[in-house]
Design an enzyme around this catalytic site. Sequence first.
Site, mmCIF file in Angstrom:
data_model
loop_
_atom_site.group_PDB
_atom_site.id
_atom_site.type_symbol
_atom_site.label_atom_id
_atom_site.label_comp_id
_atom_site.label_asym_id
_atom_site.label_seq_id
_atom_site.Cartn_x
_atom_site.Cartn_y
_atom_site.Cartn_z
ATOM 1 N N ARG A 192 0.922 -1.220 0.049
ATOM 2 C CA ARG A 192 -0.416 -0.182 0.036
ATOM 3 C C ARG A 192 1.028 1.017 0.833
ATOM 4 O O ARG A 192 1.483 1.379 0.153
ATOM 5 C CB ARG A 192 -0.954 -0.434 1.192
ATOM 6 C CG ARG A 192 -1.977 -0.934 1.338
ATOM 7 C CD ARG A 192 -3.244 -0.642 -0.049
ATOM 8 N NE ARG A 192 -3.745 -1.446 0.579
ATOM 9 C CZ ARG A 192 -4.025 -2.417 -0.532
ATOM 10 N NH1 ARG A 192 -3.356 -2.289 -1.723
ATOM 11 N NH2 ARG A 192 -5.762 -2.922 -0.592
ATOM 12 N N HIS B 74 -1.246 0.443 -9.835
ATOM 13 C CA HIS B 74 -2.003 -0.977 -8.681
ATOM 14 C C HIS B 74 -2.521 -2.184 -9.420
ATOM 15 O O HIS B 74 -3.643 -2.162 -9.854
ATOM 16 C CB HIS B 74 -2.720 -0.220 -8.031
ATOM 17 C CG HIS B 74 -3.150 -1.055 -6.883
ATOM 18 N ND1 HIS B 74 -3.310 -0.246 -5.420
ATOM 19 C CD2 HIS B 74 -3.509 -1.699 -6.491
ATOM 20 C CE1 HIS B 74 -4.126 -0.843 -4.848
ATOM 21 N NE2 HIS B 74 -3.512 -2.116 -5.196
HETATM 22 P P1 NAP Z 1 -1.967 -12.004 4.935
HETATM 23 O O1 NAP Z 1 -2.078 -13.261 4.270
HETATM 24 O O2 NAP Z 1 -2.496 -11.233 6.332
HETATM 25 O O3 NAP Z 1 -0.053 -11.206 5.301
HETATM 26 C C1 NAP Z 1 0.201 -10.297 6.207
HETATM 27 C C2 NAP Z 1 1.546 -10.476 6.917
HETATM 28 O O4 NAP Z 1 2.533 -9.758 7.243
HETATM 29 C C3 NAP Z 1 1.957 -11.832 7.830
HETATM 30 O O5 NAP Z 1 2.458 -12.056 7.632
HETATM 31 C C4 NAP Z 1 2.021 -11.006 9.026
HETATM 32 O O6 NAP Z 1 2.466 -11.405 9.846
HETATM 33 C C5 NAP Z 1 2.680 -9.795 8.429
HETATM 34 N N1 NAP Z 1 2.055 -8.307 9.270
HETATM 35 C C6 NAP Z 1 1.418 -8.028 9.655
HETATM 36 N N2 NAP Z 1 1.457 -6.804 10.378
HETATM 37 C C7 NAP Z 1 3.157 -7.177 11.055
HETATM 38 C C8 NAP Z 1 3.878 -6.170 11.319
HETATM 39 N N3 NAP Z 1 3.212 -5.188 12.441
HETATM 40 N N4 NAP Z 1 5.151 -6.160 11.662
HETATM 41 C C9 NAP Z 1 5.439 -7.256 10.576
HETATM 42 N N5 NAP Z 1 5.118 -7.779 10.214
HETATM 43 C C10 NAP Z 1 3.738 -7.760 10.030
HETATM 44 O O7 NAP Z 1 -1.069 -10.659 3.613
HETATM 45 P P2 NAP Z 1 -1.357 -10.812 2.151
HETATM 46 O O8 NAP Z 1 -2.808 -11.675 1.448
HETATM 47 O O9 NAP Z 1 -0.115 -11.888 2.630
HETATM 48 O O10 NAP Z 1 -1.869 -9.604 1.674
HETATM 49 C C11 NAP Z 1 -0.510 -8.450 2.072
HETATM 50 C C12 NAP Z 1 -0.507 -7.284 1.016
HETATM 51 O O11 NAP Z 1 -0.582 -7.181 -0.285
HETATM 52 C C13 NAP Z 1 -2.768 -6.600 1.590
HETATM 53 O O12 NAP Z 1 -2.613 -6.061 3.044
HETATM 54 C C14 NAP Z 1 -2.868 -6.093 0.805
HETATM 55 O O13 NAP Z 1 -2.780 -4.501 1.230
HETATM 56 C C15 NAP Z 1 -2.028 -5.596 -0.444
HETATM 57 N N6 NAP Z 1 -2.012 -6.474 -1.273
HETATM 58 C C16 NAP Z 1 -1.655 -5.632 -3.356
HETATM 59 C C17 NAP Z 1 -1.966 -5.817 -4.050
HETATM 60 C C18 NAP Z 1 -1.603 -4.974 -5.162
HETATM 61 O O14 NAP Z 1 -2.361 -4.789 -6.465
HETATM 62 N N7 NAP Z 1 -0.707 -4.146 -5.416
HETATM 63 C C19 NAP Z 1 -2.181 -6.938 -4.507
HETATM 64 C C20 NAP Z 1 -2.909 -7.591 -3.356
HETATM 65 C C21 NAP Z 1 -2.172 -7.366 -2.177
HETATM 66 P P3 NAP Z 1 1.958 -12.648 10.902
HETATM 67 O O15 NAP Z 1 2.037 -13.631 9.705
HETATM 68 O O16 NAP Z 1 2.526 -12.642 11.864
HETATM 69 O O17 NAP Z 1 0.551 -12.055 11.394
HETATM 70 C C1 GLV Z 2 -5.434 -5.049 -4.187
HETATM 71 O O1 GLV Z 2 -4.389 -4.133 -3.678
HETATM 72 C C2 GLV Z 2 -5.951 -5.974 -2.486
HETATM 73 O O2 GLV Z 2 -5.849 -5.712 -1.933
HETATM 74 O O3 GLV Z 2 -6.457 -6.744 -3.113
#
Ligand code: NAP
Ligand code: GLV
Length: 306
Positions: free
Chosen positions: A221, A269
């Site tokens: 983000r 994005h």
């Molecule tokens: P997720 O499965 O919830 O994983 C989040 C990771 O971040 C987990 O490993 C978590 O640790 C870690 N984390 C959270 N808070 C933290 C902190 N304070 N300190 C250290 N580590 C922390 O999420 P995801 O599905 O992988 O997605 C991640 C993010 O990608 C989304 O929230 C979204 O904003 C972004 N995204 C972007 C796009 C794009 O097109 N650019 C698309 C999809 C998603 P734990 O494992 O210990 O809980």
């Molecule tokens: C895109 O940014 C998502 O959070 O799926």
Amino acid sequence: MRITFCCTDTKAEPWLQGLRAALPHAEVANWTPGDGPADYAIVWAPPQQFIDEQTRLRALFNIGAGVDALLQLKIAPGTTIVRLDDAGMSVQMADYVCHALIRHFREFDGYASDVANGKWSYRRPRLRSDFPVGIMGLGVLGQRVAQAVQQFDFPVLGWSRSPKQLQGLRTYCGSGELPAFLSASRVLVCLLPLTDETQNILRHETLSQLQPGGYLINVARGGHLVEEDLITLLDSGHLAGAMLDVFRQEPLPPGHAFWTHPKISMTPHTAARTLRAESIAQIVQKIGALQRGEPIAGVVNWQKGY
Ligand code: NAP
Ligand code: GLV
């Protein structure tokens, strides 16, 4: 069972058709104000009025992985919010990050510019061991990216909130281990959710701890990054470049310094897009599980904010 759909900037009809085909006994409709409460809601950036009307929700499905924008709305605490759990996103994120990493490591932009200038010249091969890749966030997307990067023989490190043991990865956790993680990384990939704790986490203090010639790939983000600090570190030469997919203001406003900065590459994005068929299949499967009283994955933890 009533299902209401309220997704900004999304063509509703194909979603409604897909949901109706998969759930023929449900009443599925695109929301219009005053429709009243439904059992399940499928949303992306809904207005507050939509949320206010939902007085009997069994679950609120977000058609994205990140719920930071949704959590800015006033939603009854404890509501079951379900985010997309991969649904075809992790492979997109893996190819995006590997592309950015390899393009930088192999100096493909330099070769493209040479070729455009009619120049046939070689650059000295660089060592993968000099480009350790640190991944912030080892969740659904971060772990898939880590696996993909490992396939190209780069050293891979990961940082998360809770401790993890992952094959072939040096892992770090919590704020106490952040400095050790950063100073052992040269390429930094941000795949954290945006929360109060992670807002502005990519700032001068943290980015300057990367190894000299660092490279930033932010695919999480825009709110993670203090934009002026990135420019300062690029201009000082501490960072060699950045690939950015997300921004504080989207679309990026005209005249923003990132548009023309020679060390910044950008995409609008698009690193991992929501795929309709995969998302519908996942949501339908989870509605079925909830109806049967079974647990589901991808439920947002209100305390953690992701
Ligand atoms: P997720 O499965 O919830 O994983 C989040 C990771 O971040 C987990 O490993 C978590 O640790 C870690 N984390 C959270 N808070 C933290 C902190 N304070 N300190 C250290 N580590 C922390 O999420 P995801 O599905 O992988 O997605 C991640 C993010 O990608 C989304 O929230 C979204 O904003 C972004 N995204 C972007 C796009 C794009 O097109 N650019 C698309 C999809 C998603 P734990 O494992 O210990 O809980
Ligand atoms: C895109 O940014 C998502 O959070 O799926």
